[in-house]
Design a protein around this motif. Structure first.
Motif, short mmCIF file in Angstrom:
data_model
loop_
_atom_site.label_atom_id
_atom_site.label_comp_id
_atom_site.label_asym_id
_atom_site.label_seq_id
_atom_site.Cartn_x
_atom_site.Cartn_y
_atom_site.Cartn_z
N GLU A 228 0.82 -1.20 0.00
CA GLU A 228 0.00 0.00 0.00
C GLU A 228 0.86 1.27 0.00
O GLU A 228 0.58 2.23 -0.71
N VAL A 229 1.95 1.26 0.78
CA VAL A 229 2.86 2.40 0.80
C VAL A 229 3.46 2.63 -0.58
O VAL A 229 3.50 3.76 -1.08
N LEU A 230 3.89 1.56 -1.23
CA LEU A 230 4.47 1.68 -2.57
C LEU A 230 3.45 2.20 -3.57
O LEU A 230 3.74 3.11 -4.36
N LEU A 231 2.25 1.67 -3.54
CA LEU A 231 1.19 2.14 -4.45
C LEU A 231 0.89 3.62 -4.24
O LEU A 231 0.76 4.38 -5.20
N LYS A 232 0.80 4.04 -2.99
CA LYS A 232 0.44 5.43 -2.70
C LYS A 232 1.53 6.41 -3.10
O LYS A 232 1.23 7.50 -3.59
N ILE A 233 2.79 6.05 -2.90
CA ILE A 233 3.86 6.99 -3.24
C ILE A 233 4.04 7.07 -4.76
O ILE A 233 4.41 8.10 -5.30
N VAL A 234 3.74 6.00 -5.47
CA VAL A 234 3.86 5.97 -6.93
C VAL A 234 2.70 6.70 -7.60
O VAL A 234 2.84 7.22 -8.70
N GLU A 235 1.55 6.77 -6.95
CA GLU A 235 0.33 7.31 -7.56
C GLU A 235 0.50 8.71 -8.12
O GLU A 235 -0.10 9.05 -9.14
N GLY A 236 1.30 9.54 -7.53
CA GLY A 236 1.39 10.94 -7.95
C GLY A 236 2.14 11.19 -9.24
O GLY A 236 2.24 12.34 -9.69
N PHE B 73 9.19 7.05 4.23
CA PHE B 73 9.03 7.99 5.34
C PHE B 73 10.36 8.44 5.96
O PHE B 73 10.38 9.13 6.95
N GLN B 74 11.47 8.05 5.33
CA GLN B 74 12.80 8.42 5.84
C GLN B 74 12.96 9.94 5.87
O GLN B 74 12.51 10.65 4.96
N SER C 267 8.31 14.41 -1.65
CA SER C 267 7.42 15.56 -1.47
C SER C 267 5.97 15.17 -1.16
O SER C 267 5.32 15.88 -0.39
N PRO C 268 5.41 14.08 -1.71
CA PRO C 268 4.03 13.74 -1.33
C PRO C 268 3.88 13.46 0.16
O PRO C 268 2.81 13.68 0.73
N VAL C 269 4.94 13.00 0.80
CA VAL C 269 4.89 12.77 2.25
C VAL C 269 4.92 14.12 2.97
O VAL C 269 4.14 14.37 3.88
N SER C 270 5.81 15.02 2.53
CA SER C 270 5.93 16.30 3.23
C SER C 270 4.73 17.22 3.01
O SER C 270 4.33 17.93 3.92
N ASP C 271 4.12 17.17 1.81
CA ASP C 271 2.98 18.07 1.57
C ASP C 271 1.62 17.45 1.91
O ASP C 271 0.59 18.08 1.78
N GLY C 272 1.63 16.18 2.34
CA GLY C 272 0.40 15.52 2.77
C GLY C 272 -0.42 14.90 1.65
O GLY C 272 -1.43 14.24 1.91
N ASP D 99 10.81 21.47 -11.34
CA ASP D 99 9.87 22.60 -11.32
C ASP D 99 9.23 22.83 -9.96
O ASP D 99 8.77 23.92 -9.66
N TYR D 100 9.17 21.78 -9.14
CA TYR D 100 8.50 21.88 -7.85
C TYR D 100 9.46 21.80 -6.67
O TYR D 100 9.08 22.06 -5.54
#
Length: 198
Positions: free
Chosen positions: A80-88, A120-121, A130-135, A170-171
């Motif tokens: 689930e963690v891998l799927l969620k971080i890849v989604e963006g 989450f390191q 960045s998806p972890v830091s920006d929520g 760019d971000y």
């Protein structure tokens, strides 16, 4: 007395009917919410599926189960963690590249030993992704395209040329991008991301 008996009978009938409908609805919700990743202890076979509805009934992705012979053995939480971080990421190839980068880190002695620890390191209080830091990590809905890309990566398809780092210039903060440019070797660009190795 006749009215009272009729009222009790009608109430009992309505309660029975409501219970029956509720039970049927609960079974339907359970079927729609299942995310299946059974892994046989003696086999490398893996089933990956995605929920077709959220608990609110909103359609996310049709349930799609794929038989996999995976190089990686991730439990449900790690998957689930891998799927969620890849989604963006932009497209399926970009998603595959990000999954490759994370799995490359998993295979490296320089990074933590689990997908969740990698994602989450933090170093000096700064997150790696960045998806972890920006929520946004917590708000994503996993798409069929992401499931396919992650499935391809778990099957061993690697198009990353050994990339361990990636960034969207760019971000990204310019100070962080300076570190990428000075300390790492740029491998290639795909979409809005640049991929690097040490």
């Amino acid at each position: 007395m006749y009215k009272r008996a009729l009222t009790v009978l009608l109430t009992a009938h309505l309660l029975f009917l409501a219970g029956f409908l509720c039970l049927g609805q609960m079974e339907e919700i359970q079927r729609n919410l299942q995310i299946k990743v059974p892994v046989a202890a003696d086999s490398e076979s893996r089933m990956i599926g995605i929920a077709s509805r959220t608990s609110s009934g909103q359609r996310v992705v049709d349930c799609n189960e794929l038989q996999r012979n995976s190089r990686y053995h991730l439990d449900m939480a790690e998957l689930e963690v891998l799927l969620k971080i890849v989604e963006g990421c932009e497209d399926e190839e970009g998603k595959l590249l990000v999954a490759n980068g994370i799995l490359n880190r998993l295979n490296s002695d320089k990074f933590p030993d689990s997908v969740s620890e990698i994602v989450f390191q933090q170093e000096n209080g700064i997150t790696q992704f960045s998806p972890v830091s920006d929520g946004s990590y917590d708000r994503v809905q996993i798409s069929e395209e992401t499931v396919r890309a992650v499935g391809r990566a778990l099957d061993g398809e690697d198009i990353s040329e050994g990339a361990l780092y990636f960034a969207a210039r760019d971000y990204a903060d310019s100070k962080r991008m300076r570190w990428f440019d000075e300390k790492l070797t740029l491998l290639f660009r795909h979409g809005g991301h640049e991929f690097f190795k040490e």
